[in-house]
Design a protein around this motif. Structure first.
Motif, short mmCIF file in Angstrom:
data_model
loop_
_atom_site.label_atom_id
_atom_site.label_comp_id
_atom_site.label_asym_id
_atom_site.label_seq_id
_atom_site.Cartn_x
_atom_site.Cartn_y
_atom_site.Cartn_z
N MET A 198 74.86 -37.89 3.24
CA MET A 198 74.79 -39.34 3.00
C MET A 198 75.11 -40.13 4.27
N GLN A 199 75.99 -39.57 5.09
CA GLN A 199 76.38 -40.29 6.30
C GLN A 199 75.19 -40.54 7.24
N ASP A 200 74.23 -39.61 7.23
CA ASP A 200 73.06 -39.78 8.09
C ASP A 200 72.28 -41.05 7.74
N ALA A 201 72.45 -41.53 6.52
CA ALA A 201 71.69 -42.70 6.06
C ALA A 201 72.43 -44.01 6.29
N THR A 202 73.66 -43.95 6.80
CA THR A 202 74.51 -45.15 6.75
C THR A 202 74.49 -46.04 7.99
N PHE A 203 73.93 -45.58 9.10
CA PHE A 203 73.93 -46.37 10.35
C PHE A 203 75.35 -46.60 10.88
N GLN A 204 76.32 -45.81 10.43
CA GLN A 204 77.70 -45.94 10.90
C GLN A 204 78.00 -44.93 12.01
N LYS A 205 77.50 -43.71 11.83
CA LYS A 205 77.78 -42.66 12.82
C LYS A 205 76.48 -42.36 13.58
N LYS A 206 76.55 -42.42 14.89
CA LYS A 206 75.35 -42.21 15.70
C LYS A 206 75.47 -40.89 16.47
N VAL A 207 74.32 -40.30 16.83
CA VAL A 207 74.35 -39.10 17.65
C VAL A 207 73.86 -39.45 19.06
N SER A 208 74.46 -38.82 20.04
CA SER A 208 74.02 -39.08 21.40
C SER A 208 73.22 -37.88 21.92
N LEU A 209 72.07 -38.17 22.50
CA LEU A 209 71.14 -37.11 22.92
C LEU A 209 70.78 -37.29 24.39
N THR A 210 70.51 -36.18 25.07
CA THR A 210 70.04 -36.26 26.45
C THR A 210 68.53 -36.57 26.44
N LYS A 211 68.04 -37.00 27.60
CA LYS A 211 66.60 -37.27 27.76
C LYS A 211 65.80 -36.03 27.35
N GLU A 212 66.27 -34.86 27.78
CA GLU A 212 65.56 -33.62 27.47
C GLU A 212 65.53 -33.37 25.95
N GLU A 213 66.65 -33.65 25.29
CA GLU A 213 66.69 -33.47 23.83
C GLU A 213 65.72 -34.43 23.14
N PHE A 214 65.71 -35.69 23.59
CA PHE A 214 64.75 -36.66 23.02
C PHE A 214 63.32 -36.14 23.20
N GLU A 215 63.02 -35.68 24.42
CA GLU A 215 61.65 -35.20 24.70
C GLU A 215 61.28 -34.01 23.83
N ASN A 216 62.23 -33.07 23.69
CA ASN A 216 61.96 -31.88 22.88
C ASN A 216 61.74 -32.25 21.41
N ILE A 217 62.52 -33.19 20.91
CA ILE A 217 62.38 -33.62 19.51
C ILE A 217 61.03 -34.31 19.31
N ALA A 218 60.69 -35.22 20.23
CA ALA A 218 59.40 -35.93 20.11
C ALA A 218 58.24 -34.93 20.16
N ASN A 219 58.32 -33.96 21.06
CA ASN A 219 57.26 -32.94 21.15
C ASN A 219 57.16 -32.13 19.86
N ALA A 220 58.32 -31.76 19.31
CA ALA A 220 58.33 -30.95 18.08
C ALA A 220 57.68 -31.72 16.93
N ILE A 221 58.01 -32.99 16.80
CA ILE A 221 57.41 -33.79 15.71
C ILE A 221 55.91 -33.97 15.96
N ARG A 222 55.58 -34.32 17.20
CA ARG A 222 54.16 -34.55 17.55
C ARG A 222 53.30 -33.33 17.23
N SER A 223 53.88 -32.14 17.45
CA SER A 223 53.11 -30.92 17.24
C SER A 223 52.79 -30.68 15.76
N LYS A 224 53.51 -31.36 14.87
CA LYS A 224 53.29 -31.16 13.43
C LYS A 224 52.48 -32.28 12.79
N ILE A 225 52.09 -33.28 13.56
CA ILE A 225 51.29 -34.39 13.01
C ILE A 225 49.88 -33.87 12.69
N GLU A 226 49.44 -34.15 11.48
CA GLU A 226 48.11 -33.66 11.09
C GLU A 226 47.03 -34.68 11.42
#
Ligand code: AMP
Length: 130
Positions: free
Chosen positions: A102-130
């Motif tokens: 539930m906490q993930d939905a609350t906008f109270q606790k944030k996660v901090s990511l490196t540029k590389e992590e952002f890029e890897n996540i974006a690539n992973a999602i992009r690769s699954k777009i139909e």
């Protein structure tokens, strides 16, 4: 003055892009609730969700569904939550948030990511777009 999201669409401000078509654009939220928190926006700049014309509203939902399904496939989460707030940026955006608790939905606790992590996540999602 154009919104910060219009500037992102035009490439004037950098982003971690996830998906784009003629009318809509998706990119990672820069201050995410959870890894993979994504924003889906219409290219047409409108402040409030309920002020969208019906075709753009329905198109945004269909586009968000496609991106949400890709997030579910790409990332380890129980489900993807969808929220529209818009108190910070006056350009309609759908928050797609990978949820494990539930906490993930609350906008109270944030996660901090490196540029590389952002890029890897974006690539992973992009690769699954139909
Ligand atoms: P809200 O308008 O309250 O729905 O929140 C706006 C969201 O946009 C927040 O989650 C911010 O972290 C996000 N945001 C603001 N500027 C950027 C940016 N340049 N790139 C990506 N996300 C952003």
């Amino acid at each position: 003055m154009p919104s910060i999201f219009t500037k992102i669409i035009k490439g004037e401000i950098p982003c971690y892009k996830v998906a784009e078509n003629d009318d809509f654009f998706a990119f990672l939220d820069i201050n995410p609730n959870a890894k993979g928190h994504t924003l889906c926006i219409p290219k047409k700049e409108v402040d409030k969700l309920m002020d969208l014309d019906e075709a753009t509203y329905m198109g945004l939902m269909a586009f968000s569904r496609k991106v949400g399904k890709a997030i579910e496939q790409a990332l380890d989460c129980k489900r993807v939550g969808m929220t529209v707030i818009g108190l910070e940026v006056p350009h309609v955006h759908v928050h797609l948030i990978p949820l494990n608790n539930m906490q993930d939905a609350t906008f109270q606790k944030k996660v901090s990511l490196t540029k590389e992590e952002f890029e890897n996540i974006a690539n992973a999602i992009r690769s699954k777009i139909e």
